[in-house]
Design a protein around this motif. Structure first.
Motif, short mmCIF file in Angstrom:
data_model
loop_
_atom_site.label_atom_id
_atom_site.label_comp_id
_atom_site.label_asym_id
_atom_site.label_seq_id
_atom_site.Cartn_x
_atom_site.Cartn_y
_atom_site.Cartn_z
N PRO A 26 0.82 -1.20 0.00
CA PRO A 26 0.00 0.00 0.00
C PRO A 26 0.86 1.26 0.00
O PRO A 26 1.99 1.25 0.47
CB PRO A 26 -0.79 -0.11 1.31
N ASP A 47 -7.99 7.96 10.86
CA ASP A 47 -8.37 6.83 10.01
C ASP A 47 -7.16 6.09 9.45
O ASP A 47 -7.31 5.11 8.74
CB ASP A 47 -9.24 7.29 8.84
N THR A 82 -0.56 4.48 6.49
CA THR A 82 -1.35 3.93 5.39
C THR A 82 -2.82 4.17 5.72
O THR A 82 -3.20 4.25 6.89
CB THR A 82 -1.11 2.43 5.17
N PHE A 83 -3.63 4.27 4.67
CA PHE A 83 -5.06 4.53 4.80
C PHE A 83 -5.83 3.56 3.93
O PHE A 83 -5.43 3.28 2.80
CB PHE A 83 -5.39 5.96 4.37
N SER A 84 -6.96 3.06 4.43
CA SER A 84 -7.79 2.16 3.64
C SER A 84 -8.44 2.91 2.48
O SER A 84 -8.70 2.33 1.43
CB SER A 84 -8.85 1.48 4.49
N ASP A 85 -8.71 4.21 2.65
CA ASP A 85 -9.28 5.04 1.58
C ASP A 85 -8.36 6.24 1.39
O ASP A 85 -8.58 7.31 1.95
CB ASP A 85 -10.69 5.48 1.97
N LEU A 86 -7.31 6.04 0.61
CA LEU A 86 -6.29 7.08 0.43
C LEU A 86 -6.85 8.37 -0.17
O LEU A 86 -6.54 9.45 0.34
CB LEU A 86 -5.12 6.56 -0.41
N PRO A 87 -7.70 8.35 -1.20
CA PRO A 87 -8.23 9.60 -1.73
C PRO A 87 -8.99 10.41 -0.68
O PRO A 87 -8.85 11.63 -0.60
CB PRO A 87 -9.15 9.16 -2.88
N ALA A 88 -9.78 9.74 0.15
CA ALA A 88 -10.51 10.46 1.21
C ALA A 88 -9.55 11.05 2.23
O ALA A 88 -9.74 12.18 2.69
CB ALA A 88 -11.51 9.53 1.88
N ALA A 89 -8.51 10.30 2.57
CA ALA A 89 -7.52 10.81 3.53
C ALA A 89 -6.80 12.03 2.98
O ALA A 89 -6.59 13.02 3.70
CB ALA A 89 -6.52 9.71 3.88
N ASP A 91 -7.93 14.17 0.83
CA ASP A 91 -8.86 15.30 0.84
C ASP A 91 -8.82 16.00 2.19
O ASP A 91 -8.87 17.23 2.26
CB ASP A 91 -10.29 14.84 0.54
#
Length: 94
Positions: A26, A47, A82-89, A91
């Motif tokens: 990731p 998150d 690391t983030f499970s929803d990288l685009p949201a993080a 933002d």
């Protein structure tokens, strides 16, 4: 993994922006300053998963209210997440 040290190489792209190259998914997000654990803006990383301490080559410049990491002589201490929803993080962090 709390004591993992990553050395991140980077450079300017054609638009003059600083890139940090990372390996294998990731994707890791490098944070520094007030986003680090124990600092005032760390709650924005709630998150994310802390993956270790890191060092990036470069220097910090002031953009007024926020710093920016650019190519240059120096080393910047930070942390990897690391983030499970990288685009949201991104933002939230941007």
């Amino acid at each position: 993994m709390d004591h993992l040290i990553w050395n991140l190489a980077g450079g300017h792209n054609a638009a003059g922006c600083y890139n940090v190259w990372m390996s294998d998914a990731p994707l890791l997000v490098f944070v520094y300053g007030t986003l680090m654990r124990g600092c005032s803006l760390h709650h924005f990383l709630s998150d994310g998963r802390f993956d270790g301490e890191a060092v990036a080559d470069g220097r910090l410049i002031s953009l007024g209210e926020y710093p920016a990491l650019i190519d240059g002589a120096g080393r910047i201490r930070g942390e990897l997440y690391t983030f499970s929803d990288l685009p949201a993080a991104l933002d939230v962090l941007d």
